[in-house]
Design an enzyme around this catalytic site. Structure first.
Site, short mmCIF file in Angstrom:
data_model
loop_
_atom_site.label_atom_id
_atom_site.label_comp_id
_atom_site.label_asym_id
_atom_site.label_seq_id
_atom_site.Cartn_x
_atom_site.Cartn_y
_atom_site.Cartn_z
N GLU A 175 0.80 -1.23 0.00
CA GLU A 175 0.00 0.00 0.00
C GLU A 175 0.83 1.28 0.00
OE1 GLU A 175 -2.34 1.38 3.51
OE2 GLU A 175 -2.06 -0.66 4.23
N SER A 226 -8.32 5.07 8.09
CA SER A 226 -8.94 4.56 9.32
C SER A 226 -7.97 4.85 10.46
CB SER A 226 -9.17 3.05 9.21
OG SER A 226 -9.89 2.75 8.07
N SER A 229 -0.75 6.60 9.14
CA SER A 229 0.64 6.21 8.91
C SER A 229 1.43 7.43 8.51
CB SER A 229 0.73 5.19 7.78
OG SER A 229 0.39 3.91 8.25
N ARG A 241 8.50 4.18 6.83
CA ARG A 241 7.32 4.47 7.67
C ARG A 241 7.86 4.80 9.05
NH1 ARG A 241 3.79 2.32 11.37
NH2 ARG A 241 1.58 2.87 11.09
N1 ADP Z 1 -18.12 8.38 2.79
C1 ADP Z 1 -17.30 8.04 3.80
N2 ADP Z 1 -17.58 6.95 4.55
C2 ADP Z 1 -16.79 6.60 5.58
N3 ADP Z 1 -15.69 7.28 5.93
C3 ADP Z 1 -15.35 8.37 5.23
C4 ADP Z 1 -16.15 8.80 4.12
N4 ADP Z 1 -15.57 9.89 3.59
C5 ADP Z 1 -14.50 10.16 4.31
N5 ADP Z 1 -14.34 9.26 5.32
C6 ADP Z 1 -13.23 9.29 6.29
O1 ADP Z 1 -12.16 8.66 5.66
C7 ADP Z 1 -11.62 7.62 6.49
C8 ADP Z 1 -11.09 6.52 5.62
O2 ADP Z 1 -10.08 7.06 4.83
P1 ADP Z 1 -9.31 6.22 3.74
O3 ADP Z 1 -8.16 7.04 3.31
O4 ADP Z 1 -10.23 5.76 2.69
O5 ADP Z 1 -8.79 5.03 4.66
P2 ADP Z 1 -8.91 3.44 4.59
O6 ADP Z 1 -7.93 3.07 3.53
O7 ADP Z 1 -8.47 3.01 5.95
O8 ADP Z 1 -10.30 3.07 4.27
C9 ADP Z 1 -12.76 7.24 7.39
O9 ADP Z 1 -12.31 6.68 8.59
C10 ADP Z 1 -13.48 8.55 7.59
O10 ADP Z 1 -12.87 9.30 8.61
C1 PAZ Z 2 -2.67 -0.59 9.51
C2 PAZ Z 2 -2.79 0.60 8.58
C3 PAZ Z 2 -1.50 0.75 7.79
C4 PAZ Z 2 -3.94 0.31 7.58
O1 PAZ Z 2 -4.14 1.42 6.73
P1 PAZ Z 2 -5.59 2.15 6.61
O2 PAZ Z 2 -6.57 1.15 6.08
O3 PAZ Z 2 -5.98 2.66 7.95
O4 PAZ Z 2 -5.39 3.30 5.62
C5 PAZ Z 2 -3.12 1.92 9.36
O5 PAZ Z 2 -4.38 1.81 9.93
C6 PAZ Z 2 -2.10 2.30 10.42
O6 PAZ Z 2 -1.01 2.66 10.12
N1 PAZ Z 2 -2.54 2.28 11.69
C7 PAZ Z 2 -1.74 2.79 12.81
C8 PAZ Z 2 -0.98 1.70 13.51
C9 PAZ Z 2 0.00 2.33 14.48
O7 PAZ Z 2 1.09 2.74 14.06
O8 PAZ Z 2 -0.33 2.44 15.66
#
Ligand code: ADP
Ligand code: PAZ
Length: 409
Positions: A175, A226, A229, A241
């Protein structure tokens, strides 16, 4: 994407299913047409081209639409099917109840592997993956595209489901490699990709300013998905990282839903925009009566998040609590999470001796409050030596990057 709701209600789905009926002779692809040959090497995959970043909250799907389908060395029946898929994806901005195409991010006249076309940006909740797979199955896509490039944790988590449900192989890419590739590509192809916020604390004077990011190294990436990083990037291929935190976009959304009863990110942001965090947070001036001058802490700085509601002192009253609205709670949650991320970003930048910090991730989607807070915090606490930068395609770099890597391999 929610194929079930789409099937029953959406005109497009009906069109698509009819189109599929009209093209019954889809080729049953053999291994040498799958994009991965018998030696496990990726060959010249026929269109369509998808990149998926399956994150903890959202699945980001990037679709490359070639200008001229005949450029893609596909058979006549494939071309017809590709046309149908193209029509389905590009004639709509919503797919079922939860799939969205971010039309404002669309990139026309870009080139991928020598083919010119358009990049489309689509997202849906990762929790809808089963519905997405059902849709892919229903549309007969498995017969056409048997390998999809994917990144993010879900590329691992859902790998078996893709194989079992739609006979699709996932070509997996890391990723952060993907994120960097996508970021470089998009910045190169979009002159207005990178920007900063001027005068972030003065609403009437605050505006976006385009930033030339053509000589970017070194820079810090703070990816707020979520979780969060933090990457220190020294060249196109050299990065580490350096940190992360579990208190990220998912935390904001989760806490906000718990505290306010809201159900969507958009609702949470709307509530926050109308709220006042000082009804919830304890400020330096609530403790000092003004600034804490010796250490440069202004009176308006949050001294303790959410502390006004539950600690002893002048604000520990039922009456005070009863005046706190859902909007205030949403705003305080947003400010708490954002300030914490800003602090971590600043510490990482200081440690790495880097002065440009690029904030990305979908947490920043429709979220100018967080962006302006980050811009202000970086500037204020670094005494103007660090700059917060932002990118228009916020959460889509990983999906674009894995698509590019797929075609480079
Ligand atoms: N439509 C949506 N639904 C849910 N979360 C959203 C939305 N738009 C923005 N977000 C925000 O974006 C975050 C997810 O970001 P994203 O970069 O896509 O991460 P991930 O790869 O972890 O899914 C959510 O935790 C929330 O804070
Ligand atoms: C595990 C992850 C790389 C996953 O990526 P994400 O789906 O959140 O974009 C990210 O959630 C992360 O870096 N979490 C923080 C873990 C930590 O350093 O405490």
């Amino acid at each position: 994407m929610a194929p079930h709701s789409c099937k029953s209600s959406c005109q497009v789905d009906a069109t698509m299913s009819k189109e599929n009926e009209d093209t019954p002779n889809l080729p049953n692809k053999t291994s040498d047409m799958n994009g991965i040959d018998s030696n496990g090497l990726i060959d010249n995959l026929s269109m369509p081209w998808f990149g998926m970043d399956i994150g903890g909250t959202l699945c980001k799907l990037v679709y490359f639409e070639p200008k001229d389908l005949s450029e893609c060395e596909s058979s006549a029946s494939e071309v017809e099917t590709l046309r149908n898929i193209r029509r389905y994806l590009t004639k709509n901005s919503a797919y079922g109840k939860t799939g969205h195409r971010d039309i404002h991010l669309q990139m026309d006249n870009v080139t991928v592997k020598g083919v010119s076309g358009t990049l489309h940006f689509i997202r849906f909740p990762t929790s809808e993956m089963k519905n997405f797979l059902d849709l892919a199955k229903y549309k007969g896509m498995a017969k056409l595209v048997t390998t999809v490039c994917a990144t993010g944790g879900g590329a691992y988590k859902f790998e078996e489901d893709f194989k079992r449900e739609v006979n699709m192989k996932l070509a997996k890419f890391d990723e952060f490699d993907s994120l960097l590739k996508g970021l470089q590509y998009i910045d190169k192809n979009n002159p207005s990709e990178c920007y900063y916020w001027a005068n972030p604390t003065e609403p009437s004077k605050c505006f976006k300013v385009n930033h030339d990011f053509s000589h970017p190294y070194p820079f810090l990436i703070v990816n707020i998905g979520s979780g969060v990083s933090v990457l220190a990037v020294y060249s196109a291929t050299n990065y580490r990282r350096v940190s992360g935190t579990s208190i990220g976009g998912g935390t904001f959304l989760g806490l906000c839903c718990l505290l306010t009863g809201c159900n969507t990110f958009e609702e949470a942001i709307e509530l926050a925009a109308e709220g006042d965090n000082t009804h919830v947070d304890k400020l330096v001036k609530d403790i000092y009566g003004g600034d804490y001058q010796r250490f440069g802490l202004p009176g308006d700085l949050v001294a303790s998040s959410f502390s006004a509601l539950c600690s002893f002192g002048q604000m520990n009253s039922r009456e005070k609590r009863s005046k706190v609205s859902r909007q205030d709670l949403a705003r305080a949650t947003l400010v708490t999470i954002t300030n914490n991320i800003g602090s971590i970003a600043r510490m990482c930048a200081t440690q790495e001796k880097i002065d440009r910090v690029v904030f990305i991730g979908n947490f920043l989607r429709v979220n100018p409050i967080a962006m302006k807070l980050l811009a202000y915090a970086m500037d204020y606490w670094s005494k103007g030596t660090m700059k917060a930068l932002f990118l228009e395609h916020e959460g889509y770099f990983g999906a674009v990057g894995c698509l590019l890597q797929f075609h480079e391999a």
